[in-house]
Design a protein around this motif. Structure first.
Motif, PDB file in Angstrom:
ATOM      1  N   ARG A  75       0.837  -1.203   0.000  1.00 34.40           N
ATOM      2  CA  ARG A  75       0.000   0.000   0.000  1.00 34.40           C
ATOM      3  C   ARG A  75       0.873   1.255   0.000  1.00 34.40           C
ATOM      4  O   ARG A  75       0.564   2.235  -0.687  1.00 34.40           O
ATOM      5  N   GLY A  81      -4.526   6.159  -5.508  1.00 35.56           N
ATOM      6  CA  GLY A  81      -5.771   5.959  -6.245  1.00 35.56           C
ATOM      7  C   GLY A  81      -6.951   6.059  -5.305  1.00 35.56           C
ATOM      8  O   GLY A  81      -6.814   6.087  -4.085  1.00 35.56           O
ATOM      9  N   MET A  82      -8.133   6.084  -5.883  1.00 37.85           N
ATOM     10  CA  MET A  82      -9.349   6.186  -5.086  1.00 37.85           C
ATOM     11  C   MET A  82      -9.441   5.052  -4.068  1.00 37.85           C
ATOM     12  O   MET A  82      -9.961   5.239  -2.963  1.00 37.85           O
ATOM     13  N   ASP A  83      -8.945   3.875  -4.439  1.00 42.19           N
ATOM     14  CA  ASP A  83      -9.065   2.730  -3.549  1.00 42.19           C
ATOM     15  C   ASP A  83      -8.244   2.877  -2.277  1.00 42.19           C
ATOM     16  O   ASP A  83      -8.473   2.154  -1.299  1.00 42.19           O
ATOM     17  N   LEU A  84      -7.296   3.816  -2.258  1.00 41.86           N
ATOM     18  CA  LEU A  84      -6.433   3.999  -1.091  1.00 41.86           C
ATOM     19  C   LEU A  84      -6.846   5.168  -0.205  1.00 41.86           C
ATOM     20  O   LEU A  84      -6.349   5.291   0.915  1.00 41.86           O
ATOM     21  N   GLU A  87      -8.045   4.484   3.503  1.00 39.24           N
ATOM     22  CA  GLU A  87      -6.994   4.073   4.439  1.00 39.24           C
ATOM     23  C   GLU A  87      -6.025   5.218   4.722  1.00 39.24           C
ATOM     24  O   GLU A  87      -5.542   5.372   5.847  1.00 39.24           O
ATOM     25  N   ASN A  94       1.388   6.531   2.339  1.00 41.51           N
ATOM     26  CA  ASN A  94       1.528   6.180   0.934  1.00 41.51           C
ATOM     27  C   ASN A  94       2.548   7.133   0.322  1.00 41.51           C
ATOM     28  O   ASN A  94       2.377   8.350   0.371  1.00 41.51           O
ATOM     29  N   SER A 320      -3.574  13.859  -1.510  1.00 44.42           N
ATOM     30  CA  SER A 320      -4.952  13.642  -1.085  1.00 44.42           C
ATOM     31  C   SER A 320      -5.592  14.896  -0.522  1.00 44.42           C
ATOM     32  O   SER A 320      -6.807  14.930  -0.324  1.00 44.42           O
TER      33      SER A 320
END
Length: 372
Positions: A75, A81-84, A87, A94, A320
């Motif tokens: 990770r 990406g959106m999937d991260l 978290e 990241n 982010s």
């Protein structure tokens, strides 16, 4: 007492607008303080907060935990990406998120700040965090915004122990940044200095150098608040002993104290600016405060007479946090937080004090022609 009234500065000095003869150093040259407009005093346009030495010891020295092998490591090394995002919001590191290296994207995000009503961004990226003076000047020229560049060094753990620098060397470097600049681009503030412990020789050197350079040039210092009150007292004592004027110090990361404004009083008594610079972060189950707490604290501190010692910012230092990745960007304070303050009763005078007059006073240097 209304929210915009204030008592005298705790150090006994006036806290009104900067003297007419003052000046502010931006990446495109000197400007009068009344030309700054709304200012965000703690931001990062281009930076890298990924630890450069990827060892468990280096991560621990920074107060972080190195991602373990397996899923956490994957990770950390994956593209953002959106999937991260979920978290990451909960604190998972990241590396891609921690890198702001796209000048075109930075220019677009800065331009959006201008459209939100902003005029000046203070980029507190130090050389060891990837500071790029030429790029900052290009962003300023492309957007029409004023950009103030930071100087100094970040945490000593950001470089190998063999590269530890003395306080004398660091002082010379900071003064050179402020007076001569890098390829013609001069710094206008000292920082970002992280939360450091003066009992560590290497960390003490960073603090001593910042104080001495401030005393030599009149430049302000921007540093992060220590979570330990005793350590924070030692830091401010050291800065004062080395010649820094604590009225020229902005103490960031005060947001976590916002639920208890009384806890901010000892800092205000020292004369520093208390800086709420974590605005725009999404609250989670791990949050101990949110932007509503900060808004309430701002109004309460203003009621107590401290309006002229408060600064607001977002500390955007990750992808982010950018508009392009679903964050609030550099314009969150002006576009969302200030309207919320107004809804709670803040008037135009208080908003101007918080976003225009206070940061201008922090950044203003005395006119060389009139300073004695």
């Amino acid at each position: 007492m209304t929210p915009t009234e204030s008592t005298a500065d705790p150090a006994g000095a006036p806290t009104s607008a900067p003297a007419p003869g003052g000046r502010v150093l931006t990446v495109t040259g000197e400007v009068p303080p009344d030309a700054l407009g709304p200012v965000m005093p703690h931001e990062h346009l281009l930076s890298s907060f990924a630890p450069p030495v990827d060892t468990p010891g280096a991560w621990r020295a920074l107060g972080r935990e190195r991602p373990a092998d397996g899923a956490p490591r994957a990770r950390y090394e994956a593209p953002l990406g959106m999937d991260l995002l979920g978290e990451i919001t909960l604190g998972a590191p990241n590396r891609d998120d921690l890198l702001l290296g796209d000048e075109r994207l930075a220019t677009d995000e800065a331009a959006a700040f201008g459209r939100a009503g902003g005029s000046t961004l203070v980029d507190l990226t130090t050389p060891d965090l990837g500071r790029d003076p030429a790029a900052l000047r290009r962003i300023s020229e492309a957007t029409g915004l004023s950009v103030v560049m930071g100087s100094g060094r970040f945490h000593p753990a950001w470089r190998p122990a063999s590269e530890a620098l003395s306080a004398e060397t660091l002082t010379e470097e900071i003064v050179r940044d402020l007076t001569e600049g890098v390829d013609g681009v001069r710094a206008g503030v000292i920082g970002e200095i992280p939360a450091l412990d003066p009992r560590s020789p290497a960390q003490r050197a960073v603090l001593v150098a910042a104080a001495r350079a401030s005393a030599a040039t009149g430049s302000a210092i921007s540093l992060c608040r220590s979570p330990d009150p005793g350590t924070q007292r030692r830091v401010l004592d050291l800065l004062a002993e080395e010649g820094a004027d604590l009225r020229r110090v902005a103490l960031g990361r005060c947001d976590t104290l916002s639920p208890d404004p009384d806890a901010l009083e000892p800092l205000l008594e020292r004369g520093v600016f208390v800086q709420f610079d974590q605005l725009g972060r999404l609250p989670t189950v791990l949050s101990t405060n949110d932007d509503q707490d900060v808004a309430a604290a701002v109004l309460e501190l203003a009621r107590r007479g401290h309006a002229k010692r408060i600064l607001l910012s977002q500390d955007v230092g990750a992808k982010s946090r950018l508009l392009a990745h679903g964050g609030g960007g550099y314009g969150f304070v002006l576009g969302q937080f200030v309207p919320y303050l107004r809804m709670l009763g803040a008037d135009d005078a208080l908003v101007e004090t918080l976003t225009v007059r206070n940061p201008a006073r922090l950044l203003t240097l005395p006119d060389r022609r009139t300073a004695s």
